[in-house]
Design a protein around this motif. Structure first.
Motif, PDB file in Angstrom:
ATOM      1  N   GLN A  62      45.013  48.820  43.205  1.00  0.00           N
ATOM      2  CA  GLN A  62      44.112  47.716  43.461  1.00  0.00           C
ATOM      3  C   GLN A  62      42.784  48.243  43.998  1.00  0.00           C
ATOM      4  O   GLN A  62      42.738  49.235  44.693  1.00  0.00           O
ATOM      5  CB  GLN A  62      44.724  46.734  44.460  1.00  0.00           C
ATOM      6  N   LEU A  70      44.253  37.994  53.741  1.00  0.00           N
ATOM      7  CA  LEU A  70      43.864  39.179  52.975  1.00  0.00           C
ATOM      8  C   LEU A  70      43.324  40.322  53.836  1.00  0.00           C
ATOM      9  O   LEU A  70      43.170  41.439  53.332  1.00  0.00           O
ATOM     10  CB  LEU A  70      42.801  38.809  51.930  1.00  0.00           C
ATOM     11  N   ARG A  94      43.795  43.517  51.302  1.00  0.00           N
ATOM     12  CA  ARG A  94      44.552  43.396  50.060  1.00  0.00           C
ATOM     13  C   ARG A  94      43.905  42.306  49.209  1.00  0.00           C
ATOM     14  O   ARG A  94      43.142  41.484  49.719  1.00  0.00           O
ATOM     15  CB  ARG A  94      46.024  43.088  50.334  1.00  0.00           C
ATOM     16  N   ASN A  95      44.214  42.290  47.924  1.00  0.00           N
ATOM     17  CA  ASN A  95      43.593  41.334  47.013  1.00  0.00           C
ATOM     18  C   ASN A  95      44.402  40.063  46.845  1.00  0.00           C
ATOM     19  O   ASN A  95      43.886  39.054  46.350  1.00  0.00           O
ATOM     20  CB  ASN A  95      43.388  41.978  45.634  1.00  0.00           C
ATOM     21  N   ASN A  96      45.663  40.108  47.246  1.00  0.00           N
ATOM     22  CA  ASN A  96      46.572  38.985  47.068  1.00  0.00           C
ATOM     23  C   ASN A  96      47.500  38.920  48.274  1.00  0.00           C
ATOM     24  O   ASN A  96      47.942  39.965  48.762  1.00  0.00           O
ATOM     25  CB  ASN A  96      47.371  39.182  45.775  1.00  0.00           C
TER      26      ASN A  96
END
Length: 307
Positions: A26, A230, A255-257
């Motif tokens: 990611q 996030l 984090r992206n999710n």
């Protein structure tokens, strides 16, 4: 190198922090903040530590000096982002008989208020409490149960961070042994999910979610999860004897999710113990970070605007 090759190269170096060897990498984008701004709590004449800004932004909660002898929770009301009006003790949370500690305020969007307390410890080892906050008072006080509690003498839930929706608890277990350690001997951050109003149980993948954060070489505390789940902020320092050269760091992992593992952390700010910085808290819009800082004679709350 042609244009397409350059773009491909840039993309490759922007990728980092794979969730594990079997998952797709990611792209990680860390937040940044501007210069430090003093927060004025009008009418306050003592230390202010471990701030928490309420989800609506109208209340600033904090405790006085965290000495574990006469530590209490207080609050102030907002005048503007850097100015608050001191009101007084947070009614319902504070013990009366010393030695005691009531500290580390936390609240979700439904006004469920959480804090750490030494009430009846060590007879009762679960030391995280909850209640309902209304206009300067916390009512319907109960202990928070669940398998995140170590239930071992010497271990405490030192700090915690509740998600905005109240569904996830980022807990900080710490082992204390005053004969052999200065401060916590060891710590670990984990994440638990809400079962009911008074119970949270550790997520099965808690360890992997935080695998890039927990490191046995550091002492961790003061987790704060952003409103979108996030960004995870916290404080750390290298394990061992605390000296004038010990560096305290406020870090963030991203984090992206909300289902992803957190990235390798980035150090946002650092200071030696003489100018100790600790305990970040973020506004719901993620535009301002507050934390406390040591001065020559006290501890004060400061802030920074997001860039």
């Amino acid at each position: 190198m042609n244009k397409n090759s350059i773009l491909a190269f840039i993309f490759v170096i922007a990728i980092s922090c794979s969730k594990n060897n079997n998952e797709v990498n990611q792209t990680v984008i860390y937040p940044s903040f501007g210069s430090e701004i003093d927060v004025d709590i009008v009418g306050l004449t003592f230390d202010a530590m471990e701030p928490f800004i309420s989800p609506d932004g109208n209340y600033l909660f904090f405790n006085n000096i965290n000495d574990g002898i006469n530590t209490k929770l207080y609050y102030a009301t907002k005048i503007n982002d850097s100015t608050f009006n001191f009101v007084g003790e947070l009614i319902g949370t504070n013990q009366i008989t010393a030695p005691h500690l009531d500290a580390v305020a936390d609240m979700d969007s439904e006004s469920n208020f959480y804090w750490t307390s030494t009430r009846n410890y060590p007879t009762e080892l679960n030391n995280l409490f909850r209640g309902t906050f209304t206009s300067g008072t916390v009512m319907n006080i109960e202990r928070v149960r669940g398998d995140f509690n170590m239930n071992i003498p010497g271990w405490l839930v030192m700090d915690h961070g509740i998600s905005l929706d109240g569904a996830f608890l980022y807990f900080n277990n710490a082992r204390f042994d005053s004969q052999n350690c200065q401060g916590p001997c060891e710590t670990n951050i984990g994440v638990a999910q809400k079962v009911n109003a008074t119970t949270f149980n550790t997520l099965p993948n808690s360890t992997s979610i935080l695998q890039n954060i927990n490191d046995a070489n550091f002492i961790y505390y003061a987790p704060c999860i952003s409103s979108d789940n996030l960004e995870l902020y916290y404080t750390r320092y290298l394990k061992g004897t605390i000296t004038p050269n010990t560096i305290f760091e406020i870090c963030v992992a991203v984090r992206n999710n909300p289902q992803d593992n957190f990235s390798i952390p980035k150090v946002l700010f650092s200071e030696s113990i003489a100018n100790l910085i600790e305990a970040p808290t973020l506004t719901v819009e993620k535009e301002i970070i507050y934390y406390h800082k040591k001065t020559a004679n006290s501890h004060k709350i400061v802030m920074r605007n997001r860039l």
